[in-house]
Enzyme design. Structure first.
Site, short mmCIF file in Angstrom:
data_model
loop_
_atom_site.label_atom_id
_atom_site.label_comp_id
_atom_site.label_asym_id
_atom_site.label_seq_id
_atom_site.Cartn_x
_atom_site.Cartn_y
_atom_site.Cartn_z
N SER A 34 59.17 -20.10 -27.94
CA SER A 34 60.30 -19.91 -28.86
C SER A 34 60.87 -18.50 -28.71
O SER A 34 62.09 -18.31 -28.85
CB SER A 34 59.86 -20.16 -30.30
OG SER A 34 58.77 -19.33 -30.66
N TYR A 53 55.33 -24.99 -35.05
CA TYR A 53 55.09 -26.34 -35.56
C TYR A 53 53.92 -26.37 -36.54
O TYR A 53 53.93 -27.15 -37.50
CB TYR A 53 54.82 -27.29 -34.39
CG TYR A 53 54.12 -28.57 -34.79
CD1 TYR A 53 54.82 -29.62 -35.38
CD2 TYR A 53 52.74 -28.72 -34.61
CE1 TYR A 53 54.17 -30.78 -35.78
CE2 TYR A 53 52.09 -29.88 -35.00
CZ TYR A 53 52.80 -30.91 -35.57
OH TYR A 53 52.15 -32.05 -35.97
N HIS A 88 61.63 -23.06 -32.78
CA HIS A 88 60.16 -22.98 -32.88
C HIS A 88 59.49 -23.65 -31.70
O HIS A 88 60.08 -24.51 -31.03
CB HIS A 88 59.67 -23.60 -34.20
CG HIS A 88 59.65 -25.10 -34.21
ND1 HIS A 88 58.59 -25.83 -33.75
CD2 HIS A 88 60.58 -26.00 -34.61
CE1 HIS A 88 58.85 -27.13 -33.88
NE2 HIS A 88 60.05 -27.26 -34.40
N CYS A 89 58.26 -23.25 -31.46
CA CYS A 89 57.40 -23.91 -30.48
C CYS A 89 56.12 -24.30 -31.22
O CYS A 89 56.16 -24.66 -32.40
CB CYS A 89 57.15 -23.03 -29.26
SG CYS A 89 56.46 -21.39 -29.63
N TRP A 90 54.97 -24.24 -30.55
CA TRP A 90 53.72 -24.66 -31.19
C TRP A 90 53.23 -23.63 -32.22
O TRP A 90 52.90 -23.97 -33.35
CB TRP A 90 52.65 -24.88 -30.13
CG TRP A 90 51.31 -25.27 -30.68
CD1 TRP A 90 50.22 -24.46 -30.86
CD2 TRP A 90 50.91 -26.56 -31.16
NE1 TRP A 90 49.17 -25.16 -31.41
CE2 TRP A 90 49.57 -26.46 -31.59
CE3 TRP A 90 51.56 -27.79 -31.24
CZ2 TRP A 90 48.87 -27.54 -32.11
CZ3 TRP A 90 50.86 -28.87 -31.75
CH2 TRP A 90 49.54 -28.74 -32.18
#
Length: 361
Positions: free
Chosen positions: A102, A123, A94-96
């Site tokens: 991601s 996130y 995952h990323c933001w």
């Protein structure tokens, strides 16, 4: 095939071999899913550089520069942190927001053959889950407060209760602060509020809601961190077990427990300078003199008698909480702390009313 999910339950997270957070190191340091590993596809400086080019020069150029940096960083992670993973490796990435960063990592992992899953919403999906739990009702949580004056060994007893199988929640450990004016951990800053809440949430979700959890009585703030509303409400309606010991015994224990800050007279004086203004200038000067002379046990005794105990009595008078019982100790020593924990654990396991007892030295 790249899978996608928004399920972050404890059981769902356990199905993955690793949770890989590809955000920048500063984003990760601010807050992250506990247990996740940080493999950034862009570090902080690279992210700032790409963002500047995007805004000031060219979106195309920013994407080209960013893609090259992302490719190099992913290659480095494959050679280093992920170098020993076999074909059965099951990562959650995952990323933001669950977008480009991601997506880039997941695309490479998918080509390798790893059964990779991307977290929808990134996130932010995790943060919403934490906030819903900690700022919602939480009416299913039964808390018992472990209370007592400064130096009565509450944190030590809490750890011993955990060793005996009692459900406990160590707020001071999660907040990296001992919950008093002198409570800062040397060379270990507190986590951000968001990271404190993430750690608290994961501790809570591992508990059995059918059993009570023992929590050390705290104010609503532990250092610079705030106890979230749901837990604070549960603590407000909790029953209390109180530890009691003479001032001299508590002062001796406090001098040992706070030996790190006691060894730094300048740090002690700085804290004393932040005491409430109702203490006279002469009193504070006398305390500073004790700190400079290294008389930490005498200083602790005076602070307990003249500052902490009066504040504790005022707070106790304002609370309307049922007292399950009181454990009296003649000394705050390791054997007596063990006996206190054993008595409390035995009583809680039987589910009976708690009888006041005096533990012999």
């Amino acid at each position: 095939m790249i899978r996608r999910t928004d399920d972050l339950s404890l059981q769902a997270r356990a199905r993955f071999d690793a949770i890989i957070d590809v955000r920048s190191p500063s984003e990760f340091a601010h807050d992250h899913i506990p247990g996740a590993i940080n493999l950034p596809v862009l570090d902080d400086a690279e992210r700032a550089e790409v963002g500047t080019v995007y805004v000031q020069t060219s979106k195309f150029l920013a994407r080209r520069i960013g893609a090259a940096k992302v490719a190099r960083n992913i290659a480095a992670h494959l050679d280093a942190a992920l170098g020993d993973r076999d074909g059965a490796f099951r990562p959650l990435v995952h990323c933001w927001r669950g977008g480009q960063r991601s997506g880039a990592m997941a695309a490479v992992m998918d080509q390798i053959g790893w059964p990779v899953t991307v977290l929808d919403g990134g996130y932010r999906t995790w943060r919403r889950r934490v906030q819903t739990a900690l700022y919602g009702p939480a009416d299913d949580l039964t808390v018992i407060l472990l209370d007592g004056g400064t130096g009565s060994g509450k944190t030590e007893v809490l750890a011993r209760l955990a060793d005996r199988g009692v459900q406990t929640l160590d707020l001071e450990g999660l907040a990296r602060h001992r919950g008093s004016l002198f409570g800062a951990w040397r060379d270990r800053p507190q986590p951000s509020q968001a990271l404190f809440e993430s750690r608290l949430f994961t501790a809570l979700e591992a508990l059995d809601p059918a059993r009570p959890v023992v929590v050390e009585a705290e104010s609503s703030r532990i250092g610079a961190r705030t106890v979230p509303p749901a837990l604070w409400r549960a603590m407000g309606r909790a029953s209390v077990i109180e530890l009691s010991a003479p001032v001299a015994a508590r002062a001796a224990f406090s001098a040992r427990a706070y030996a790190d800050i006691g060894a730094d007279p300048d740090a002690v004086e700085a804290v004393l300078g932040r005491l409430p203004p109702h203490h006279s200038r002469d009193t504070i000067s006398a305390w500073k003199a004790l700190a400079r002379s290294g008389a930490t046990e005498t200083l602790a005794a005076s602070l307990i008698a003249e500052h902490y105990d009066p504040a504790y009595r005022r707070q106790s008078a304002r609370r309307d909480r049922p007292l399950l019982g009181r454990v009296e100790m003649s000394a705050v020593s390791y054997p007596e702390l063990d006996r206190a924990a054993g008595e409390i654990a035995d009583t809680l396991s039987r589910g009976e009313g708690f009888c006041s007892q005096r533990l012999a030295p």
